[in-house]
Design a protein around this motif. Sequence first.
Motif, mmCIF file in Angstrom:
data_model
loop_
_atom_site.group_PDB
_atom_site.id
_atom_site.type_symbol
_atom_site.label_atom_id
_atom_site.label_comp_id
_atom_site.label_asym_id
_atom_site.label_seq_id
_atom_site.Cartn_x
_atom_site.Cartn_y
_atom_site.Cartn_z
ATOM 1 N N ASP A 48 0.786 -1.243 0.000
ATOM 2 C CA ASP A 48 0.000 0.000 0.000
ATOM 3 C C ASP A 48 0.820 1.297 0.000
ATOM 4 N N GLY A 49 2.059 1.272 0.464
ATOM 5 C CA GLY A 49 2.871 2.486 0.446
ATOM 6 C C GLY A 49 2.395 3.542 1.426
ATOM 7 N N ASP A 50 1.999 3.108 2.613
ATOM 8 C CA ASP A 50 1.614 4.073 3.642
ATOM 9 C C ASP A 50 2.853 4.863 4.094
ATOM 10 N N THR A 51 2.646 6.141 4.451
ATOM 11 C CA THR A 51 3.785 6.982 4.861
ATOM 12 C C THR A 51 4.499 6.444 6.103
ATOM 13 N N VAL A 72 3.378 0.164 -4.100
ATOM 14 C CA VAL A 72 2.626 1.425 -4.011
ATOM 15 C C VAL A 72 1.427 1.465 -4.964
ATOM 16 N N VAL A 73 0.439 2.262 -4.578
ATOM 17 C CA VAL A 73 -0.777 2.472 -5.369
ATOM 18 C C VAL A 73 -0.554 3.776 -6.135
ATOM 19 N N THR A 74 -0.383 3.664 -7.466
ATOM 20 C CA THR A 74 0.183 4.814 -8.194
ATOM 21 C C THR A 74 -0.706 6.062 -8.234
ATOM 22 N N ASN A 75 -2.031 5.919 -8.159
ATOM 23 C CA ASN A 75 -2.824 7.159 -8.226
ATOM 24 C C ASN A 75 -2.855 7.889 -6.880
#
Length: 268
Positions: A48-51, A72-75
């Motif tokens: 998910d690419g959470d901060t 990561v989720v690109t949008n």
Amino acid sequence: MTVLTYHKIADEVNFERQIQYLCKHYKPVLVNQNLSDSKANLLITVDDGDTSFYYKAFPVLKKYNISAILFVVTNLVNTQKPFWWDELQYYLGKEEGNKKVWEVKGWTNKKRESYLKNLREKSSKPILKYEQLTTAQLREMQDAGIIIANHSHTHPMFDQCTPEELEVELSNSTKILKDFGFSPEIFAYPNGNSSVQSEAMLKKYGINKAYLFDHKINKTPPHPHRISRLIVNDNTPMWKFKLILSGWHTRILPFTRFAGKLTGRLKK
Ligand SMILES: [Zn+2]
């Protein structure tokens, strides 16, 4: 190769304890080491690419010279857009929203999108904002040995998408990651939901590695588009962390009464 999956990282102290355990008992893929290096037997992946990965996990991994794949989720990159499951909790309340997430995951992608659109429009609440990772942060992590990979464009359930929707997801995510200089050819199915149709589409878009979310250990070299992963959290207690890594958790889970609930709670 045992593959672990994390999501949000809440506590860097617990996370570091787990990393120390892994360094002692396994050989994690190190920075600049090939993913299929025979000297390594454990891979860390984060969906998910959470901060929180950037703030809490990345400094720990750097300290121990360990690599990881960040899907990561690109949008969402470079935006203040929230994850769609967080929106459900925001508009419906925590308990109701959480229940709804499970229901929505079984809907067609079209129905999911129009339901969310409707929630945003009908609500008197301001639009939910959420800090997402920036390209600069992703580049900094890539330069330090983290692999920035593909978790689709909008995180739909791939088994609920039409062929046209799959095309849109993959053409966008692969193009964006390629343009940024990241790794579009390494993919993790959102929520782990795969299908024969989506696997064919991954191949069409040049994806040569796809990770599942099935809470299993790869016993033999896996099919490159069906790589198993174990589900852990930074707050998984150490006794359970060890049990999961041993493979026994996977074996006893189907026999526990709350198996569905347990794995369900961990999935995203
Ligand atoms: Zn995900």
